[in-house]
Design an enzyme around this catalytic site. Structure first.
Site, PDB file in Angstrom:
ATOM      1  N   ASP A  38      14.010 -53.287  -6.309  1.00 42.99           N
ATOM      2  CA  ASP A  38      13.688 -52.579  -5.065  1.00 42.99           C
ATOM      3  C   ASP A  38      14.591 -53.086  -3.953  1.00 42.99           C
ATOM      4  O   ASP A  38      14.924 -54.271  -3.916  1.00 42.99           O
ATOM      5  CB  ASP A  38      12.206 -52.821  -4.698  1.00 42.99           C
ATOM      6  CG  ASP A  38      11.647 -51.694  -3.846  1.00 42.99           C
ATOM      7  OD1 ASP A  38      12.120 -51.531  -2.715  1.00 42.99           O
ATOM      8  OD2 ASP A  38      10.735 -50.989  -4.299  1.00 42.99           O
ATOM      9  N   LYS A  96      22.022 -40.071  -1.715  1.00 39.56           N
ATOM     10  CA  LYS A  96      22.720 -41.077  -2.538  1.00 39.56           C
ATOM     11  C   LYS A  96      21.747 -41.758  -3.500  1.00 39.56           C
ATOM     12  O   LYS A  96      22.069 -42.009  -4.656  1.00 39.56           O
ATOM     13  CB  LYS A  96      23.366 -42.151  -1.649  1.00 39.56           C
ATOM     14  CG  LYS A  96      24.645 -41.717  -0.984  1.00 39.56           C
ATOM     15  CD  LYS A  96      25.239 -42.915  -0.240  1.00 39.56           C
ATOM     16  CE  LYS A  96      26.420 -42.530   0.604  1.00 39.56           C
ATOM     17  NZ  LYS A  96      26.809 -43.595   1.540  1.00 39.56           N
ATOM     18  N   TYR A 150      16.081 -34.611   0.231  1.00 36.80           N
ATOM     19  CA  TYR A 150      15.115 -35.045  -0.784  1.00 36.80           C
ATOM     20  C   TYR A 150      15.030 -34.023  -1.916  1.00 36.80           C
ATOM     21  O   TYR A 150      15.215 -34.358  -3.090  1.00 36.80           O
ATOM     22  CB  TYR A 150      13.759 -35.224  -0.109  1.00 36.80           C
ATOM     23  CG  TYR A 150      12.661 -35.775  -0.993  1.00 36.80           C
ATOM     24  CD1 TYR A 150      12.635 -37.116  -1.353  1.00 36.80           C
ATOM     25  CD2 TYR A 150      11.632 -34.948  -1.441  1.00 36.80           C
ATOM     26  CE1 TYR A 150      11.604 -37.627  -2.138  1.00 36.80           C
ATOM     27  CE2 TYR A 150      10.605 -35.446  -2.224  1.00 36.80           C
ATOM     28  CZ  TYR A 150      10.589 -36.785  -2.566  1.00 36.80           C
ATOM     29  OH  TYR A 150       9.562 -37.269  -3.351  1.00 36.80           O
TER      30      TYR A 150
HETATM   31  P1  NAD Z   1       7.461 -45.324  -1.658  1.00 34.60           P
HETATM   32  O1  NAD Z   1       8.328 -45.015  -0.507  1.00 34.60           O
HETATM   33  O2  NAD Z   1       6.200 -46.086  -1.419  1.00 34.60           O
HETATM   34  O3  NAD Z   1       8.277 -46.085  -2.798  1.00 34.60           O
HETATM   35  C1  NAD Z   1       9.648 -45.921  -3.019  1.00 34.60           C
HETATM   36  C2  NAD Z   1      10.244 -47.280  -3.324  1.00 34.60           C
HETATM   37  O4  NAD Z   1      11.629 -47.143  -3.602  1.00 34.60           O
HETATM   38  C3  NAD Z   1      10.127 -48.252  -2.148  1.00 34.60           C
HETATM   39  O5  NAD Z   1       9.653 -49.481  -2.608  1.00 34.60           O
HETATM   40  C4  NAD Z   1      11.554 -48.343  -1.621  1.00 34.60           C
HETATM   41  O6  NAD Z   1      11.812 -49.569  -0.970  1.00 34.60           O
HETATM   42  C5  NAD Z   1      12.348 -48.152  -2.890  1.00 34.60           C
HETATM   43  N1  NAD Z   1      13.714 -47.658  -2.680  1.00 34.60           N
HETATM   44  C6  NAD Z   1      14.112 -46.627  -1.879  1.00 34.60           C
HETATM   45  N2  NAD Z   1      15.434 -46.468  -1.972  1.00 34.60           N
HETATM   46  C7  NAD Z   1      15.892 -47.394  -2.861  1.00 34.60           C
HETATM   47  C8  NAD Z   1      17.171 -47.728  -3.358  1.00 34.60           C
HETATM   48  N3  NAD Z   1      18.277 -47.057  -2.988  1.00 34.60           N
HETATM   49  N4  NAD Z   1      17.274 -48.761  -4.240  1.00 34.60           N
HETATM   50  C9  NAD Z   1      16.177 -49.440  -4.618  1.00 34.60           C
HETATM   51  N5  NAD Z   1      14.928 -49.186  -4.161  1.00 34.60           N
HETATM   52  C10 NAD Z   1      14.796 -48.155  -3.293  1.00 34.60           C
HETATM   53  O7  NAD Z   1       7.131 -43.921  -2.358  1.00 34.60           O
HETATM   54  P2  NAD Z   1       6.164 -43.574  -3.590  1.00 34.60           P
HETATM   55  O8  NAD Z   1       5.139 -42.637  -3.104  1.00 34.60           O
HETATM   56  O9  NAD Z   1       5.751 -44.798  -4.308  1.00 34.60           O
HETATM   57  O10 NAD Z   1       7.164 -42.730  -4.498  1.00 34.60           O
HETATM   58  C11 NAD Z   1       7.756 -43.265  -5.652  1.00 34.60           C
HETATM   59  C12 NAD Z   1       8.565 -42.177  -6.350  1.00 34.60           C
HETATM   60  O11 NAD Z   1       7.712 -41.081  -6.704  1.00 34.60           O
HETATM   61  C13 NAD Z   1       9.681 -41.588  -5.481  1.00 34.60           C
HETATM   62  O12 NAD Z   1      10.808 -41.360  -6.284  1.00 34.60           O
HETATM   63  C14 NAD Z   1       9.101 -40.282  -5.000  1.00 34.60           C
HETATM   64  O13 NAD Z   1      10.104 -39.333  -4.754  1.00 34.60           O
HETATM   65  C15 NAD Z   1       8.221 -39.887  -6.177  1.00 34.60           C
HETATM   66  N6  NAD Z   1       7.133 -38.992  -5.745  1.00 34.60           N
HETATM   67  C16 NAD Z   1       6.047 -39.480  -5.077  1.00 34.60           C
HETATM   68  C17 NAD Z   1       5.038 -38.608  -4.672  1.00 34.60           C
HETATM   69  C18 NAD Z   1       3.807 -39.090  -3.959  1.00 34.60           C
HETATM   70  O14 NAD Z   1       2.965 -38.263  -3.592  1.00 34.60           O
HETATM   71  N7  NAD Z   1       3.592 -40.358  -3.758  1.00 34.60           N
HETATM   72  C19 NAD Z   1       5.157 -37.248  -4.929  1.00 34.60           C
HETATM   73  C20 NAD Z   1       6.299 -36.782  -5.584  1.00 34.60           C
HETATM   74  C21 NAD Z   1       7.274 -37.668  -6.009  1.00 34.60           C
END
Ligand code: NAD
Ligand code: UDP
Ligand code: UDP
Length: 319
Positions: A38, A96, A150
């Site tokens: 992360d 990215k 996104y």
């Molecule tokens: P979140 O923002 O809590 O978690 C995302 C994590 O990715 C964070 O810990 C962040 O620090 C890390 N991160 C971001 N960019 C990064 C990078 N370049 N390198 C390394 N780490 C990076 O979001 P979440 O809700 O836990 O979502 C997790 C995944 O699930 C995401 O890919 C999101 O698109 C997908 N998603 C979530 C939902 C939802 O409702 N929660 C819905 C659809 C898709």
């Protein structure tokens, strides 16, 4: 390299985020070795602090837009900010992360022959013109709008996953996640469930965007994580994409009223402008997940909200 342990070595990118931290916890409970990668953009150490003493858990601060050389058996690629305010903060970095990040994780999976799952999203359907959404629907996305970094990033990541599968025989799984909520969402995350609960607990106005008639279907985090594990364990010829979400559909106004009632809050509803390209309705068709993963949702919105409210109540009392 040969793995002599019966434990699987599993990489979770975005492991310090909301969903990632629940996934790391679940995998450790199942007796696996977990590497959490992360860059802490939206994730926090607090989400995984309770796992740090576990010898089978490792954390690596790393941005997946850069190459990563590790040896694992499975990869869950979750790294990407998920809340509109966070993914629009630095939209170029968001694309990215989705695109370069997918290329690096797929390149890694290819080199070490690991199975890889992508956390895709219902946003690939954009502002959908069919309802509910099945996996066959190709979507209705504005490629130049404020959500495009996104939505299009995630769509391109899906393309890359399927091309690595077809071109390099990679074992891939693609989950299209619908709005999920639960503990460890960031209190300032900006997503609707956390916003409404935090506002209600502080007796502040509940900010409903637009007239609140837009709908979403809310899945509790435990149900979703169960879906991830089942998807990863499907036979190699099952790639998805597969919808994971709760088909229970509510208007945003209904959600606001539910949260006010459940928190016994004195908050009033305040209507604010609707953000650009905000999808009007969203509901997953989960027939494929039911058939292929033998998965369904168990937690009703009220039950999930109850637990999430308890989490935020404790968090706000601490600060
Ligand atoms: P979140 O923002 O809590 O978690 C995302 C994590 O990715 C964070 O810990 C962040 O620090 C890390 N991160 C971001 N960019 C990064 C990078 N370049 N390198 C390394 N780490 C990076 O979001 P979440 O809700 O836990 O979502 C997790 C995944 O699930 C995401 O890919 C999101 O698109 C997908 N998603 C979530 C939902 C939802 O409702 N929660 C819905 C659809 C898709
Ligand atoms: N990559 C990585 N870890 C690895 C192997 C590859 O991060 O263990 C990255 C590397 O940056 C590479 C990308 O994944 O550019 C795509 O790899 P692939 O083998 O598909 O393509 P190429 O190396 O030809 O660019
Ligand atoms: N929303 C709202 N008030 C808020 C936050 C969000 O009315 O304080 C609305 C938002 O406009 C959208 C829905 O709730 O229609 C879900 O928003 P969220 O950001 O949680 O997820 P997404 O739009 O990505 O599904």
């Amino acid at each position: 390299m040969q793995n002599y342990s019966i434990r699987k070595r599993i990489l979770v990118t975005g492991g310090a985020g909301f969903l990632g931290s629940h996934l790391c916890e679940r995998l450790l409970k199942e007796g696996q070795d977990v590497l959490c990668v992360d860059n802490f953009f939206t994730g926090t150490k607090d989400n995984i602090i309770h796992l740090i003493d576990n010898n089978h858990f490792e954390i690596l601060r790393h941005d997946i837009t850069f190459p990563l050389y590790v040896e694992v058996d499975e990869i869950y690629n979750l790294a990407c900010p998920a809340s509109p305010i966070h993914y629009q903060y630095d939209p170029v970095q968001t694309t990215k992360t989705s695109v370069h990040g997918a290329i690096n994780m797929l390149g890694l999976a290819k080199r070490i022959n690991a199975k890889i799952m992508q956390a895709s999203t219902s946003e690939v359907y954009g502002d959908p013109q069919i309802h509910p959404q099945t996996e066959k629907y190709c979507g209705h996305v504005n490629p130049i709008g404020s959500r495009a970094c996104y939505d299009e990033g995630k769509r391109c990541a899906e393309t890359l996953f399927f091309d690595y599968h077809r071109q390099h025989n990679l074992r891939i799984k693609v989950a299209r996640i619908f709005n999920t909520y639960g503990s460890r969402m960031h209190p300032n995350d900006g997503r609707v469930v956390s916003n409404f609960i935090v506002q209600a607990l502080q007796n502040q106005p509940i900010t409903v965007y637009g007239d609140g008639s837009q709908t979403r279907s809310f899945c509790y985090v435990d149900d979703l994580i169960e879906g991830f594990i089942r998807l990863m364990n499907t036979p190699d010829d099952f790639t998805g994409p597969v919808n994971l979400g709760n088909p229970g559909e509510f208007t945003i106004l209904e959600l606001a009223e539910k949260v006010i009632a459940m928190t016994h809050s004195s908050s009033q509803i305040e209507f604010k402008p609707l953000p650009g390209d905000d999808p009007k309705q969203r509901q997953p068709d989960i027939t494929l997940a039911q058939q292929a993963l033998n998965w369904t949702v168990k937690v009703k919105l009220e039950q999930g909200l109850e637990k999430t409210i308890a989490y935020f109540r404790q968090l706000l009392n601490k600060t």
